[in-house]
Design a protein around this motif. Sequence first.
Motif, mmCIF file in Angstrom:
data_model
loop_
_atom_site.group_PDB
_atom_site.id
_atom_site.type_symbol
_atom_site.label_atom_id
_atom_site.label_comp_id
_atom_site.label_asym_id
_atom_site.label_seq_id
_atom_site.Cartn_x
_atom_site.Cartn_y
_atom_site.Cartn_z
ATOM 1 N N TRP A 1 -3.951 9.178 -1.466
ATOM 2 C CA TRP A 1 -4.996 9.217 -0.445
ATOM 3 C C TRP A 1 -5.559 10.632 -0.310
ATOM 4 O O TRP A 1 -6.743 10.812 -0.020
ATOM 5 C CB TRP A 1 -4.462 8.697 0.884
ATOM 6 N N LEU B 1 1.624 3.424 5.452
ATOM 7 C CA LEU B 1 1.811 4.403 4.389
ATOM 8 C C LEU B 1 3.308 4.581 4.111
ATOM 9 O O LEU B 1 4.126 4.566 5.034
ATOM 10 C CB LEU B 1 1.214 5.731 4.844
ATOM 11 N N SER C 1 -0.022 3.139 -1.749
ATOM 12 C CA SER C 1 0.773 3.248 -0.525
ATOM 13 C C SER C 1 1.188 4.683 -0.235
ATOM 14 O O SER C 1 1.849 4.929 0.775
ATOM 15 C CB SER C 1 2.056 2.397 -0.651
ATOM 16 N N SER D 1 8.497 4.662 5.945
ATOM 17 C CA SER D 1 7.240 5.030 6.586
ATOM 18 C C SER D 1 7.450 5.739 7.915
ATOM 19 O O SER D 1 8.400 5.453 8.649
ATOM 20 C CB SER D 1 6.394 3.767 6.824
ATOM 21 N N TYR E 1 -4.480 7.577 8.023
ATOM 22 C CA TYR E 1 -4.164 8.847 7.359
ATOM 23 C C TYR E 1 -5.419 9.422 6.719
ATOM 24 O O TYR E 1 -5.701 10.624 6.819
ATOM 25 C CB TYR E 1 -3.079 8.604 6.312
ATOM 26 N N ASP F 1 5.629 7.300 3.369
ATOM 27 C CA ASP F 1 5.557 8.765 3.428
ATOM 28 C C ASP F 1 6.851 9.412 3.905
ATOM 29 O O ASP F 1 6.870 10.589 4.267
ATOM 30 C CB ASP F 1 4.394 9.182 4.333
ATOM 31 N N ARG G 1 -0.771 4.329 9.404
ATOM 32 C CA ARG G 1 -1.422 3.367 8.510
ATOM 33 C C ARG G 1 -2.283 4.115 7.490
ATOM 34 O O ARG G 1 -2.766 5.214 7.749
ATOM 35 C CB ARG G 1 -2.242 2.365 9.327
ATOM 36 N N ARG G 2 -2.474 3.483 6.321
ATOM 37 C CA ARG G 2 -3.125 4.158 5.203
ATOM 38 C C ARG G 2 -4.489 4.734 5.580
ATOM 39 O O ARG G 2 -4.774 5.910 5.355
ATOM 40 C CB ARG G 2 -3.303 3.188 4.031
#
Length: 370
Positions: free
Chosen positions: A177, A210, A172, A225, A233, A212, A229-230
């Motif tokens: 990532w 995500l 997440s 967040s 990104y 973040d 979205r993951r």
Amino acid sequence: MTETPAMPMDPAERRRLTRRNILKASAAAGAALGAAGLPVLSTSTPAIGTRGLRAEELIPEKRRGIILYSVRDRISAAPDDSGVPYGFERVLARIAELGYKEVEFAGYNQHTSILGRQITPEEIRKILDDNGLVANGTHASINATTFTQQMDIAQTLGMKHIGTGSDPTNSSYASDWDAAADLWNELGRQARKRGMKLYTHNHDAAYSFLLDEGPFDANGRPTRSSGIRRLEYFFGKADPKYVFFELDIYWAYVARFKHQKYIDKRGFERTDLFDPILNVAARGDRFPLFHAKDGNRNSALANGYEMTPLGEGDINFQQFFETIGDANERHANWEQDTAPGGATNPGQSLDFAALSYQNMSELTIYKRGH
């Protein structure tokens, strides 16, 4: 805003609508597409005899594919007396008879009793060639250790794409990532040198939000967040020259159902509805492959959908494929995870493959022509 579930539809009426693909785009979808500067297309079939229109296949015949995971039960089956094809030679011959022109692999093994040993990639390639089939990709394990070996197999089979059936990371957090993007950019460079495109395949979690934003937990990890979205990104971190994507359309619509809310940095709950069409249309050249996987809406299920053969569910493939870009630049692979029928119905997965091919072939767009 949460979508209002449709009223239950008579099964015969549902089949007629989904198989003939005459669902119209909703006004909200049309407005969103127009606001994004993307084409808003009618998805209705014009009346027979309408003049000045020509029909075009939304998925050209040469681009209609199947991932062999859908028929994994028959690829891996030992010789039996069911009369249903088994192993690569017989199953691929049947796939070709159904009309499919492309296959995506999900492993390269069959039952060793067929040949008295395991089949080789060279032998599989001959079966492909003998049946006029093209390998358009694979779901392999993508990592730095085995990537050269996987590319060797892919080249033997004639693939132009090499990929995986999982996300680059299940994390997440942006830092993970970032690390995944570094690895994939390097592997993508290697693939490009071999004439292939490296791609990753999504499940619904890839389009969850995500983490973040602060506040941070005891390990210094963000707990809220920004709303990105993951995988979106990852789009920005992965080099578009080297890293590509295969959208699983079913899982994208599951994400639309499941991943609607997040908590922002101030602690407020926010709602954002994921749009699979806009997700692709905004970056169509990064999506060379698709899993054409269908499902019936069922809000009682955790995923919101139940898998069905292509064209027998509620996902509007007509609208999707009309909108996302050039039909000649995409490969559509039918998939249904639940296709195998087991010992009680050993022919089910191939029967579903036949039905899905027929429905895929009926996807048509009508254009003004000369």
